[in-house]
Write an enzyme that holds these catalytic residues in place. Structure first.
Site, PDB file in Angstrom:
ATOM      1  N   ASN A 123     -27.475   2.425   3.505  1.00 32.08           N
ATOM      2  CA  ASN A 123     -26.144   1.884   3.780  1.00 32.08           C
ATOM      3  C   ASN A 123     -26.229   0.485   4.386  1.00 32.08           C
ATOM      4  O   ASN A 123     -26.029  -0.512   3.704  1.00 32.08           O
ATOM      5  CB  ASN A 123     -25.380   2.843   4.708  1.00 32.08           C
ATOM      6  CG  ASN A 123     -23.919   2.467   4.854  1.00 32.08           C
ATOM      7  OD1 ASN A 123     -23.515   1.345   4.600  1.00 32.08           O
ATOM      8  ND2 ASN A 123     -23.097   3.408   5.260  1.00 32.08           N
ATOM      9  N   THR A 124     -26.634   0.409   5.672  1.00 32.10           N
ATOM     10  CA  THR A 124     -26.612  -0.871   6.378  1.00 32.10           C
ATOM     11  C   THR A 124     -27.423  -1.963   5.674  1.00 32.10           C
ATOM     12  O   THR A 124     -26.985  -3.119   5.597  1.00 32.10           O
ATOM     13  CB  THR A 124     -27.165  -0.701   7.816  1.00 32.10           C
ATOM     14  OG1 THR A 124     -26.423   0.336   8.465  1.00 32.10           O
ATOM     15  CG2 THR A 124     -27.031  -1.978   8.614  1.00 32.10           C
TER      16      THR A 124
ATOM     17  N   GLY B 231     -29.552   2.202  10.869  1.00 31.30           N
ATOM     18  CA  GLY B 231     -29.135   0.805  10.972  1.00 31.30           C
ATOM     19  C   GLY B 231     -30.181  -0.120  11.568  1.00 31.30           C
ATOM     20  O   GLY B 231     -29.940  -1.319  11.699  1.00 31.30           O
TER      21      GLY B 231
ATOM     22  N   GLY C 162     -32.643   3.861   8.262  1.00 37.14           N
ATOM     23  CA  GLY C 162     -33.715   3.005   8.731  1.00 37.14           C
ATOM     24  C   GLY C 162     -34.345   2.117   7.675  1.00 37.14           C
ATOM     25  O   GLY C 162     -35.107   1.203   8.009  1.00 37.14           O
TER      26      GLY C 162
ATOM     27  N   LYS D  54     -23.080  16.254   4.005  1.00 36.21           N
ATOM     28  CA  LYS D  54     -24.242  15.668   4.656  1.00 36.21           C
ATOM     29  C   LYS D  54     -24.053  15.942   6.142  1.00 36.21           C
ATOM     30  O   LYS D  54     -23.180  15.364   6.786  1.00 36.21           O
ATOM     31  CB  LYS D  54     -24.313  14.162   4.391  1.00 36.21           C
ATOM     32  CG  LYS D  54     -25.419  13.474   5.145  1.00 36.21           C
ATOM     33  CD  LYS D  54     -25.646  12.045   4.671  1.00 36.21           C
ATOM     34  CE  LYS D  54     -26.719  11.410   5.506  1.00 36.21           C
ATOM     35  NZ  LYS D  54     -26.203  10.553   6.579  1.00 36.21           N
TER      36      LYS D  54
END
Lengths: 256, 256, 256, 256
Positions: free
Chosen positions: D207-208, D159, D186, D98
């Site tokens: 993720n976040t 994030g 996002g 990535k």
């Protein structure tokens, strides 16, 4: 307010107009007048430098009143754009160029790589380069660093009139820029132009929204006022957005 | 453009200001002047009719220059609002009233039922009633039908500065209204005011966004220009929003 | 998660479906099954209680599997809605009623005054009343206070599929409500339903977006999952929205 | 539904997770399990290949259950990213990468030029390259043309949890892409993930929003359901958005 400074020129107007899609030359001239603009962009590809007839746009407008801003609309590659800009300068038109490198005919979105390449070459050759870009803050910074005179991020696809539904990217570009930020393309109504200026953009370039309005002269005046309103707001400092209400007429201590 | 006609009066300005939350009387007076407004709203609940001192707002402003629009801010029920409006008329202030029935102190949202009830009573008693309402097209129509002089839907909660993130309801209210539609509350920036006018609103009432701006006089001027810009756009006819791009400088037939 | 409790009944599913606009009964039944819903709304005005033939909707669905929620769609006034609800109860259908008082045929927006009036009467007569309303937090509170079992604010006009472009009002209604908030009308896609639930809505009623989807059974399943996803998010606690980025993979202290 | 195919691998899950910002390894492992994901991204810069201790992330996760997707987070230039990717392959980690080239620490926005440069080199060297990009349809097409296995446009800054307030660009990228489009960065809530999938995105990387949720395991499950809901909607075909209402229970011909 200070004048807008691009390269070594100063402008009192923060509105730039285009010469495409007008219904008549008369309407265009009246709208230019009503808009108060000082700079007008012209598509070089629409001028046939070998054919006196097709040069009409150069003869229709009184270029002692407006600064000409040649653009490379219709150029799909860096090479095409560079060639067209050089030709325009060689013909004595201007060493300013609104750089458009647009490979895609449907959304007319600019090529970030080709734009940066062409900008590098043209800046080195002494052009004053105003590149048209997507809402990309990193690219905007790179173009500034190689010597572009402004950056010109789009609001929305050219001619779409969609305005600025997502203003976060323009906000970041403005925050990071040391050169003027000119919002170009997609503005559909005065509220869009006002919003761009409230965010701190330095100017707007508007074409379709005026040329194709029901009454272009009235719309030109509307855009002029909106640009001024947005700029004044930016200078005055707007109130913050709050999640709750806040009484305009606080009534603490009022006897009930 | 035609003047704005409310009841039997005509106004050239389509901007109405308020008298709350100013930092000083001097700033307020200068901003009123800069805004070009012809009507100013005053919270009746802030005037103690028995105490000459508290009537200062009535003395500070030169009411030969501005039409006074008494409002019932701070009234939580129809009864309170009716009583306050009657008192103001009895004291010779005006038979116009901006009707606010607001039970909720956090979001300051109006009570549709109480507002309709109070409006019915006041209209029957000969008041010129301008009711403050949520963005409710059915209620707006009912208020018009019982004889209100305008409807005044909010853009966002009072003082929030959130503007008009969802303009569909104002659009429907405008489409269905035969009386003037005045967007009241929540306008934070000139782009908000311009948008309201572009949608066909007849006027805007703005208070906090000007009174609490960094420079209220500059912001008053910005709002004035934005209102004019939005109105001109409405009259001129904006381009439609299109999903795709549309070249400003069409290049069909251009030799490559 | 706790079950959804409305009046004295409990539901594991937080999705309610409607019986209008299906292409076939087979498709409807399969979609009801796929949606996992436990309650289904039926327009009383579409049932001719004197004509056995027209009662088909009552015979098509197995009402031992689904709770019937009669609605007053097509009623323009409080009186009509009250009459229809009484008739349905008299015929043994249910004492629950989804109350719709809709004077306007174009946007199908509810009448706040008529809805409150009808709700008062029906609550007193022992009905379990679920009123359909605009996004009006003050009205929602009033309906709760007179004894309604839920409030059912719209997302957007019925059948428009516009979703929830402005979620502030639903947020306020949820914040202030002690009865379940069911978002009804305007949901177009799973993301709309998920958003409503993330805001804290207790359930969604969806009809057109499923019945008129390309593949209604697949869409029923999509909505079921989205409702569950939004509910889980509400229970889990989402991250706040931040203006800046925040690295997923912080690299402080990483050797370069 | 068909599986998601990237390069020569197939995935049933359309959700990819990250390994940053978790509160504990236990929570991360439970959330990975709940999410149903089959691929997990790891920041190479956080692994010190010389220090066995710092390699913990490689030992914590059972890589027989999940495909590892090494990423170049923290690389500011094409050179850095290329070097890190080569090192990871040399260490036997993977030839998938990535690709992140991010010069800006505040908004963590990717460099379009540097990303294209690095992608060209890595593709030639036989890497399977999944580049992280801004919402730029022209760049996306160029990356596809030089042989990238996917494009990974952001929804919003990493994030930030701002979701997808403007989905037009993702829509254009999807329309023009022949390789999978993975929305990355996002996403804040299930409704954002569902929306991305409804637009035709092939997968999401989150993720976040999961790692920092109040209850990450619950949120992982919510995201899983939302991705599935959005995908089903895309396959089923949603209703169009209409400006007006359209009755769910049409009552034409109903006797009044």
């Amino acid at each position: 307010d200070e004048p807008l400074k691009i390269a070594d020129r100063e402008f009192r107007s923060r509105l730039i107009l285009g010469t495409g899609k007008w219904r008549s030359n008369e309407e265009m001239l009246a709208a230019l007048e009503a808009s108060g603009c000082e700079m007008v962009t012209v598509a070089l590809r629409r001028i046939d430098f070998d054919d006196p007839k097709s040069r009409s746009i150069l003869e229709v407008i009184d270029w002692t009143k407006y600064q000409i801003l040649p653009n490379t609309a219709g150029c799909r590659t860096a090479e095409e754009a560079i060639r067209v800009a050089r030709l325009a300068r060689a013909m004595g038109l201007s060493n300013w160029v609104k750089l458009e490198v647009i490979p895609d005919p449907k959304y007319l979105l600019p090529d970030p790589i080709g734009t940066l390449e062409a900008a590098k070459v043209l800046v080195k050759e002494g052009f004053v380069v105003l590149p048209y870009i997507n809402q990309d803050p990193v690219l905007a910074k790179q173009l500034e660093e190689i010597g572009c005179a402004t950056v010109m991020p789009l609001a929305s696809p050219i001619g779409s009139g969609q305005g600025l539904p997502d203003f976060r990217w323009i906000q970041i570009i403005v925050e990071q820029a040391s050169v003027p930020v000119i919002v170009d393309a997609g503005i559909g109504a005065p509220s869009d132009a006002a919003l761009a200026m409230e965010l701190g953009a330095d100017a707007c370039l508007i074409n379709t929204a005026i040329a194709q309005a029901g009454d272009p002269v009235k719309m030109a005046r509307a855009m002029r006022l909106a640009i001024e309103a947005g700029r004044l707001c930016y200078l005055a400092g707007r109130i913050p957005k709050k999640p709750y209400a806040s009484a305009s007429s606080p009534l603490e201590g009022v006897v009930r």
